[in-house]
Design a protein around this motif. Sequence first.
Motif, mmCIF file in Angstrom:
data_model
loop_
_atom_site.group_PDB
_atom_site.id
_atom_site.type_symbol
_atom_site.label_atom_id
_atom_site.label_comp_id
_atom_site.label_asym_id
_atom_site.label_seq_id
_atom_site.Cartn_x
_atom_site.Cartn_y
_atom_site.Cartn_z
ATOM 1 N N SER A 291 90.367 -75.806 -3.991
ATOM 2 C CA SER A 291 89.134 -76.254 -4.642
ATOM 3 C C SER A 291 89.271 -76.255 -6.164
ATOM 4 O O SER A 291 90.097 -75.521 -6.722
ATOM 5 C CB SER A 291 87.967 -75.349 -4.236
ATOM 6 N N PRO A 292 88.475 -77.055 -6.861
ATOM 7 C CA PRO A 292 88.523 -77.076 -8.327
ATOM 8 C C PRO A 292 88.241 -75.713 -8.952
ATOM 9 O O PRO A 292 88.861 -75.353 -9.961
ATOM 10 C CB PRO A 292 87.422 -78.085 -8.691
ATOM 11 N N GLU A 293 87.309 -74.946 -8.356
ATOM 12 C CA GLU A 293 86.992 -73.616 -8.882
ATOM 13 C C GLU A 293 88.217 -72.714 -8.856
ATOM 14 O O GLU A 293 88.495 -71.975 -9.805
ATOM 15 C CB GLU A 293 85.853 -72.976 -8.079
ATOM 16 N N MET A 294 88.950 -72.779 -7.740
ATOM 17 C CA MET A 294 90.129 -71.934 -7.596
ATOM 18 C C MET A 294 91.263 -72.397 -8.510
ATOM 19 O O MET A 294 91.960 -71.574 -9.113
ATOM 20 C CB MET A 294 90.587 -71.943 -6.135
ATOM 21 N N THR A 295 91.437 -73.700 -8.615
ATOM 22 C CA THR A 295 92.476 -74.244 -9.496
ATOM 23 C C THR A 295 92.251 -73.780 -10.932
ATOM 24 O O THR A 295 93.190 -73.390 -11.631
ATOM 25 C CB THR A 295 92.483 -75.779 -9.436
ATOM 26 N N LYS A 296 90.995 -73.778 -11.364
ATOM 27 C CA LYS A 296 90.655 -73.332 -12.712
ATOM 28 C C LYS A 296 90.927 -71.837 -12.871
ATOM 29 O O LYS A 296 91.491 -71.402 -13.890
ATOM 30 C CB LYS A 296 89.186 -73.639 -13.007
ATOM 31 N N ALA A 297 90.525 -71.045 -11.883
ATOM 32 C CA ALA A 297 90.721 -69.594 -11.957
ATOM 33 C C ALA A 297 92.205 -69.237 -12.002
ATOM 34 O O ALA A 297 92.620 -68.343 -12.745
ATOM 35 C CB ALA A 297 90.049 -68.913 -10.762
ATOM 36 N N LEU A 298 93.007 -69.931 -11.222
ATOM 37 C CA LEU A 298 94.446 -69.673 -11.215
ATOM 38 C C LEU A 298 95.075 -70.068 -12.542
ATOM 39 O O LEU A 298 95.955 -69.365 -13.064
ATOM 40 C CB LEU A 298 95.108 -70.434 -10.063
ATOM 41 N N ALA A 299 94.630 -71.194 -13.102
ATOM 42 C CA ALA A 299 95.166 -71.649 -14.388
ATOM 43 C C ALA A 299 94.866 -70.645 -15.495
ATOM 44 O O ALA A 299 95.721 -70.369 -16.350
ATOM 45 C CB ALA A 299 94.597 -73.021 -14.735
ATOM 46 N N LEU A 300 93.662 -70.084 -15.484
ATOM 47 C CA LEU A 300 93.295 -69.083 -16.487
ATOM 48 C C LEU A 300 94.143 -67.824 -16.347
ATOM 49 O O LEU A 300 94.369 -67.100 -17.322
ATOM 50 C CB LEU A 300 91.811 -68.738 -16.364
ATOM 51 N N SER A 301 94.617 -67.565 -15.133
ATOM 52 C CA SER A 301 95.485 -66.409 -14.894
ATOM 53 C C SER A 301 96.943 -66.717 -15.210
ATOM 54 O O SER A 301 97.785 -65.815 -15.194
ATOM 55 C CB SER A 301 95.377 -65.956 -13.425
ATOM 56 N N GLY A 302 97.237 -67.995 -15.447
ATOM 57 C CA GLY A 302 98.601 -68.382 -15.764
ATOM 58 C C GLY A 302 99.513 -68.484 -14.566
ATOM 59 O O GLY A 302 100.745 -68.416 -14.708
ATOM 60 N N VAL A 303 98.939 -68.660 -13.378
ATOM 61 C CA VAL A 303 99.744 -68.758 -12.166
ATOM 62 C C VAL A 303 99.289 -69.961 -11.346
ATOM 63 O O VAL A 303 98.248 -70.562 -11.610
ATOM 64 C CB VAL A 303 99.635 -67.482 -11.303
ATOM 65 N N GLU A 304 100.067 -70.311 -10.351
ATOM 66 C CA GLU A 304 99.736 -71.413 -9.471
ATOM 67 C C GLU A 304 99.544 -70.894 -8.049
ATOM 68 O O GLU A 304 100.050 -69.831 -7.679
ATOM 69 C CB GLU A 304 100.841 -72.464 -9.481
ATOM 70 N N ALA A 305 98.824 -71.680 -7.264
ATOM 71 C CA ALA A 305 98.628 -71.315 -5.863
ATOM 72 C C ALA A 305 99.941 -71.419 -5.109
ATOM 73 O O ALA A 305 100.785 -72.263 -5.411
ATOM 74 C CB ALA A 305 97.588 -72.239 -5.230
ATOM 75 N N MET A 306 100.127 -70.542 -4.135
ATOM 76 C CA MET A 306 101.280 -70.655 -3.257
ATOM 77 C C MET A 306 101.091 -71.866 -2.340
ATOM 78 O O MET A 306 99.964 -72.299 -2.089
ATOM 79 C CB MET A 306 101.440 -69.379 -2.422
ATOM 80 N N LYS A 307 102.190 -72.390 -1.830
ATOM 81 C CA LYS A 307 102.107 -73.551 -0.948
ATOM 82 C C LYS A 307 101.441 -73.154 0.369
ATOM 83 O O LYS A 307 101.689 -72.058 0.891
ATOM 84 C CB LYS A 307 103.506 -74.097 -0.672
ATOM 85 N N PRO A 308 100.582 -74.021 0.912
ATOM 86 C CA PRO A 308 99.964 -73.724 2.217
ATOM 87 C C PRO A 308 101.035 -73.563 3.287
ATOM 88 O O PRO A 308 102.069 -74.231 3.248
ATOM 89 C CB PRO A 308 99.102 -74.973 2.484
ATOM 90 N N GLN A 309 100.784 -72.678 4.227
ATOM 91 C CA GLN A 309 101.724 -72.487 5.322
ATOM 92 C C GLN A 309 100.984 -72.085 6.583
ATOM 93 O O GLN A 309 99.820 -71.699 6.551
ATOM 94 C CB GLN A 309 102.784 -71.454 4.951
ATOM 95 N N SER A 310 101.683 -72.205 7.704
ATOM 96 C CA SER A 310 101.088 -71.905 9.001
ATOM 97 C C SER A 310 100.912 -70.401 9.168
ATOM 98 O O SER A 310 101.499 -69.603 8.437
ATOM 99 C CB SER A 310 101.972 -72.452 10.114
ATOM 100 N N LEU A 311 100.119 -70.028 10.163
ATOM 101 C CA LEU A 311 99.941 -68.610 10.467
ATOM 102 C C LEU A 311 101.271 -67.968 10.858
ATOM 103 O O LEU A 311 101.541 -66.817 10.500
ATOM 104 C CB LEU A 311 98.926 -68.443 11.599
ATOM 105 N N ALA A 312 102.103 -68.715 11.570
ATOM 106 C CA ALA A 312 103.406 -68.184 11.985
ATOM 107 C C ALA A 312 104.299 -67.922 10.772
ATOM 108 O O ALA A 312 104.969 -66.881 10.688
ATOM 109 C CB ALA A 312 104.087 -69.157 12.946
ATOM 110 N N ASP A 313 104.300 -68.847 9.815
ATOM 111 C CA ASP A 313 105.109 -68.663 8.607
ATOM 112 C C ASP A 313 104.572 -67.509 7.757
ATOM 113 O O ASP A 313 105.344 -66.760 7.153
ATOM 114 C CB ASP A 313 105.137 -69.946 7.783
ATOM 115 N N SER A 314 103.246 -67.368 7.709
ATOM 116 C CA SER A 314 102.656 -66.256 6.969
ATOM 117 C C SER A 314 103.031 -64.922 7.596
ATOM 118 O O SER A 314 103.288 -63.940 6.888
ATOM 119 C CB SER A 314 101.134 -66.405 6.916
#
Length: 337
Positions: A291-314
């Motif tokens: 979401s845009p809210e999360m993208t903004k929050a992550l940018a302010l923290s200086g990090v990026e979101a991890m790539k989405p993955q399946s429950l099995a990969d998690s």
Amino acid sequence: MRRRTFHAFARLIAVNAALLGLATTAGTAAAADAFPSKPITMLVAFPPGGPADVLARAMQPEMAKALGQPFIIENLPGAGGTLAAQRLLSRPADGYTLIMGSPNEAILAPLSNASAKYKPEEFALLAPISTHPLVVMARNDLPYSSLEQVIAAGRQAGSQSLTFGSPGHGSMYHIVSEYIAQTTGAKLLHVPYKGATPMMQDLVGQQIDVTILPNLGASTQLLESRKIKAIDVLDTQRMPTLPGVPAITEGKLAQKKELVYAVWLAVMAKGGMPADRADILLAASQKAIASPEMTKALALSGVEAMKPQSLADSAKFYAAETDKFRKMARSIQLTPQ
């Protein structure tokens, strides 16, 4: 004739009533199985305003929208995250209680905190959110400008131990620092604190030499005001928020893969949740993370979101992280306190 007609009519009413009862029971069961049918709570093991809390609240609007229920953030700090972890594990594995989880409370607390009466395997990682590279920070007047120089100084014969602070015994930052000292042969003395705030105060006051933390919250402000300095990023690339600080792989320690570390945050739950509910929560979490809210929050923290993955990969990722930190804890002979 009238009597037979009456009995037939009575039987018809009974049959209809039975059918109505079956339909009502089926409808009630279907309603009970609908998920979610009430508010969902996400526990945050730290006070309001911290990085985990900020990201949880950034997810909140999209989670509520995707799930069709209120999404409540509950801060429960204390005991190195174990209070929130134990609250989660005390509740049913029904998906109505989640936690903004990290290695500290899920994996390391049971290895280092005698009051943490649970195992890492009792948690399930649903959706990874972000990784925050660890940064080597030092007092301003420390005559070394890289971790390599700190290690070299700590390896000199007859040298006095350099001190490193951590927010607490058994925290990720304690274990990583201790492990680096052990694997490189450097003489470093651990100084544990009850939280990051008093530790950073002593780093500013030049009472300790170095610490290792993610560049978040108070440390960012202290670095910007030049009250402390950053000398290395324990990652394979430089951080956007610290472009002048080299990544550890840029120096001669590049061959040491164990010097690359980051703390991750993830949506976690109690293990044993029904698969269909885990799928619903995964889909909602991934929408919220994008979401845009999360993208903004992550940018302010200086990090990026991890790539989405399946429950099995998690699950594989979480098992590998658990195994890695257990081996490190054994290597430094960590004992619960």
